[in-house]
Design a protein around this motif. Structure first.
Motif: not given
Length: 271
Positions: A6-28
């Motif tokens: 999930l840390r692959s999405l760090d640094g962008n506020l849009l992506l950081e605003a999502l919870d872990d479940t939603d971030r997991a949809l995008l991180a891979p």
């Protein structure tokens, strides 16, 4: 220690605003890379198959190139946003081009993968619909500003917009770059900057400009900068630090954005 995907999405506020479940949809599907100043992420007519999320201090401008060789800025996007396939689902020809103005990391996600995440998660879909509205507002306000306001006010508006994304009064921008963004000759811009310096609104250094007093710069600028900031706060739940930098956006439902929900992280506002 293994790094969380999930840390692959760090640094962008849009992506950081999502919870872990939603971030997991995008991180891979996220690819991080460094981009340099002057890099063109896409040109007019290109099929844009990826959505790019500037991260940390990276800043990208959307510009429209003209036949006489000039280009005019229509939107400035930093870690609060995304470019390419934001309004559409991607793969449509780009109308303008995206140029990196401040080097830094960027996160790329295939437009199809982002579309799948939007289909799966109402929160992801809602967040990007609201961001697309804010991006369009920035474009429309830029058009109005270019048509109605003086070059001095337009110049301050652009510098304030850049400061919102970098959070520092020292802005790494040259006369040449600023002239390109404003669609004017460099010699003319040099005269404009000289007037702003004499008025104490800017300081000029080597390959950088400084806003020594943000409040004075805001007062001397047109209303366009404040209007866009207000729209980001109302529609996207944007939170700004005292120095002007946008430090968070809110992925909550729109009816919870007044005031921003407790889920908004304010860690960067701490001294």
């Amino acid at each position: 220690m293994n790094r969380s995907p999930l840390r692959s999405l760090d640094g962008n506020l849009l992506l950081e605003a999502l919870d872990d479940t939603d971030r997991a949809l995008l991180a891979p599907h996220a690819e991080r890379r460094e981009v340099g100043r002057g890099d063109v992420l896409f040109r007019a007519g290109d099929d844009v198959s990826h959505v790019t999320f500037p991260a940390q201090g990276c800043v990208v401008t959307l510009v429209v190139p003209l036949q006489d060789g000039k280009s005019v800025e229509t939107a400035t996007v930093g870690r609060e946003g995304a470019i390419g396939g934001v309004v559409s689902q991607g793969y449509l020809p780009a109308f303008g081009q995206a140029v990196v103005q401040v080097a830094g990391p960027a996160i790329r996600i295939d437009a199809d993968r982002l579309a799948e995440a939007k289909h799966t998660s109402k929160t992801v879909r809602d967040l990007f619909v609201r961001y697309a509205d804010c991006l369009l507002a920035q474009v429309l306000q830029s058009v109005a500003c270019n048509a109605a306001h003086t070059i001095e006010r337009r110049c301050l508006r652009w510098l304030l917009t850049l400061q919102d994304r970098l959070g520092t009064p020292d802005l790494p921008v040259t006369h040449e770059v600023l002239a390109d963004m404003l669609g004017v000759r460099r010699a003319y811009l040099t005269e404009v900057l000289g007037r702003l310096r004499r008025d104490g609104l800017i300081e000029i250094g080597h390959r950088r400009l400084t806003l020594p007093d943000r409040a004075r710069a805001e007062a001397a600028s047109c209303e366009c900068h404040a209007a866009v900031r207000h729209h980001f706060a109302e529609v996207l739940g944007a939170v700004y630090a005292p120095g002007g930098r946008m430090v968070a956006v809110d992925a909550s439902e729109p009816d919870r954005l007044k005031p921003p929900s407790p889920a908004v992280t304010l860690r960067e506002m701490a001294p």
